[in-house]
Motif scaffolding. Structure first.
Motif: not given
Lengths: 355, 180
Positions: A158-183
């Motif tokens: 977004a900074d490099r292109y000075t433009n909005p970036v949209l992340i298209a997730a869905d309700g399943m990804l929002g509600q489910m749980m999975e193991p993650v390692t933090l960035p």
């Protein structure tokens, strides 16, 4: 190995935004993304950030507009009908060339629809619901980990292109749980850094430099055309630099699926089930929806007889699939909509009918 | 090796928590795992279920129509999901709610009344953990070992009483099943 945490999608998205340097969040509650707003209200102040629950989505996107124009790293989130209310602001953000990362946790539509997962915002996010010539840069994560990584990277893009970036997730990804390692965290984020990387930001000139002007109104048509052409130079660059995809088993495939987000995961399981039945299938999974990874389709093998777009909509991405194939192969659709999901079993059954 | 679980019942019976606890246990045992809840807008009542996939490989679909282990906390859940249980699979039935005997060829049925067992421990709220303990006891997908540390991790911040109650609840079936 780093410690893995079991995280709910929505909370992980919020944490990724904070780790990616977001210090401003504006939101209005809507299911199935409410945990993002809840998480940001609780956690963002702990990182020196600013949380505000707006009175509407329209207010939230315009607060993002202001904070981004002033050089802040801004994150906002909503779900389908809420994103519809933000379209005017998104067109404005693209015009004033302000970087913002927008998360859309998509649900069933049209209208108010329901709170179940959906992908029928494909047109809304790739074709724009706002007015005028502009694009959003759109990423489509298939797992919680990938969503976190895309959000962190999204701020840089977004900074490099000075433009909005949209992340298209869905309700399943929002509600489910999975193991993650933090960035890892962007520790250098500070006002000094803003001033260096965003010379256009409205930070106060204090009579030491020319004043910066940010506007989306150009009453002289020559100037507006010039402005739009300048924005589109960035889009030409984005089309060359950003398209991204995953390909699976294209060699010798009889059928090639195209699917994004969580739907691609149901397709992958269906592919295993079809392999057991002796049907060879492949998959192209666009990770960017705009720019769409057209070159992925050059990798389709001579063995392929048909391309099948799998979507949780009445068929929207299928337009880009057809544009990419330029009529080389027949294209079919396997879909559900209105918040219904495609199970691996249903994909297998409907594929066998296509053969 | 992939094992697909569905925990289903009324909202309030703890089927979402059961799935979450199993997902945490499996993750701490080194497995890949996904947890997918499904419920209506109500806090109590309505139907709720959670799908947990445990695998030694990266997980594709987080939802399934081929269930290895069904945990039915009420009759309507049994009716809805039992047809999708695969041969060789398991169905755990809450016999406190499901009175009719249930027979499906090539599927093993396990009956228990977790609420009654939890009441014997002094708190019926842990009925779901008793049920999960039975599932873990009968399904040998992972070494059970000592789960105390995992329960302490899951219930961190809760009182010692709550933690020890849950420790008792999760091992109750393993201890009692030969006497039932």
């Amino acid at each position: 190995m780093e410690e893995r945490r079991l995280m709910k999608g929505n909370e992980a998205f919020g944490l990724a935004a904070i780790l990616g340097g977001a210090r401003y969040y504006f939101g209005y509650p809507i299911t199935p993304q409410n945990e993002v707003t809840e998480f940001m209200s609780r956690e963002l102040p702990n990182y020196g950030g600013f949380f505000l629950q707006a009175e509407s989505e329209l207010a939230a996107i315009n607060m993002a507009y202001g904070a981004s124009a002033a050089g802040g790293r801004v994150f906002i989130s909503s779900s389908s009908p809420g994103l519809a209310l933000m379209q005017e602001g998104l067109s404005g953000l693209a015009s004033i060339e302000a970087p913002v990362v927008v998360l859309n946790v998509m649900r069933g539509g049209p209208g108010i629809g329901n709170i179940q997962p959906g992908q029928a915002d494909y047109y809304q996010v790739t074709r724009g619901g706002g007015n005028g010539d502009y694009h959003l840069i759109v990423f489509a994560p298939a797992s919680i980990q990938e969503a976190m990584d895309m959000i962190v990277e999204g701020f840089e893009i977004a900074d490099r292109y000075t433009n909005p970036v949209l992340i298209a997730a869905d309700g399943m990804l929002g509600q489910m749980m999975e193991p993650v390692t933090l960035p890892s965290m962007d520790k250098e984020y500070s006002l000094e850094k803003i001033l260096k990387t965003k010379p256009w930001a409205l930070t106060g000139h204090k009579n030491k430099r020319e004043r910066n002007v940010i506007k989306s109104v150009y009453l002289k048509q020559e100037l507006l055309e010039e402005h739009v052409l300048k924005i589109f130079e960035k889009y030409d660059k984005a089309v060359k630099e950003l398209p991204s995809f995953e390909e699976v088993d294209l060699k010798d495939a009889e059928i090639v699926y195209v699917a994004f987000g969580t739907t691609s995961r149901m397709v992958k399981e269906a592919m295993e089930l079809l392999k057991e039945k002796g049907v060879k299938t492949g998959l192209i999974r666009p990770k960017t929806l705009w720019p769409f990874p057209r070159e992925a389709f050059d990798g389709i093998d001579k063995s392929t007889k048909m391309v099948v777009s799998c979507e949780l909509s009445m068929g929207q991405m299928i337009d880009d699939v057809k544009l990419s194939l330029k009529g080389r192969l027949p294209v079919s659709l396997i879909n559900r909509t209105g918040g219904m999901l495609l199970t691996p079993g249903e994909i297998v059954e409907r594929t066998l009918k296509l053969l | 090796m992939v094992t697909k679980f569905i925990f289903a019942g009324f909202g309030g019976q703890g089927v979402i928590s059961m799935g979450q606890i199993l997902a945490l246990i499996a993750m701490r045992r080194g497995f890949e795992v996904s947890f997918m809840p499904s419920y209506g807008p109500e806090m109590r009542g309505g139907t709720a279920n959670s799908t947990v996939i445990v695998s030694d490989k990266k997980i594709a679909s987080p939802i399934t129509d081929s269930i290895d282990v069904l945990c039915a906390m009420n009759g309507s859940s049994l009716e809805k999901f039992s047809k999708d249980v695969v041969p060789g699979g398991f169905i755990f039935l809450n016999s406190g709610m499901i009175k009719e005997p249930f027979i499906k060829p090539s599927v093993k049925s396990v009956y228990l009344d977790p609420k009654k067992m939890a009441q014997a421990l002094g708190n019926e709220k842990v009925a779901n953990v008793v049920m999960l303990g039975a599932v873990l006891s009968e399904i040998n997908i992972m070494e059970r070992g000592n789960m105390d540390d995992i329960l302490e991790y899951i219930f961190q911040g809760k009182s010692d009483d709550i933690i020890s109650l849950n420790k008792e609840a999760i091992s109750l079936w393993e201890k009692e099943k030969h006497r039932l």
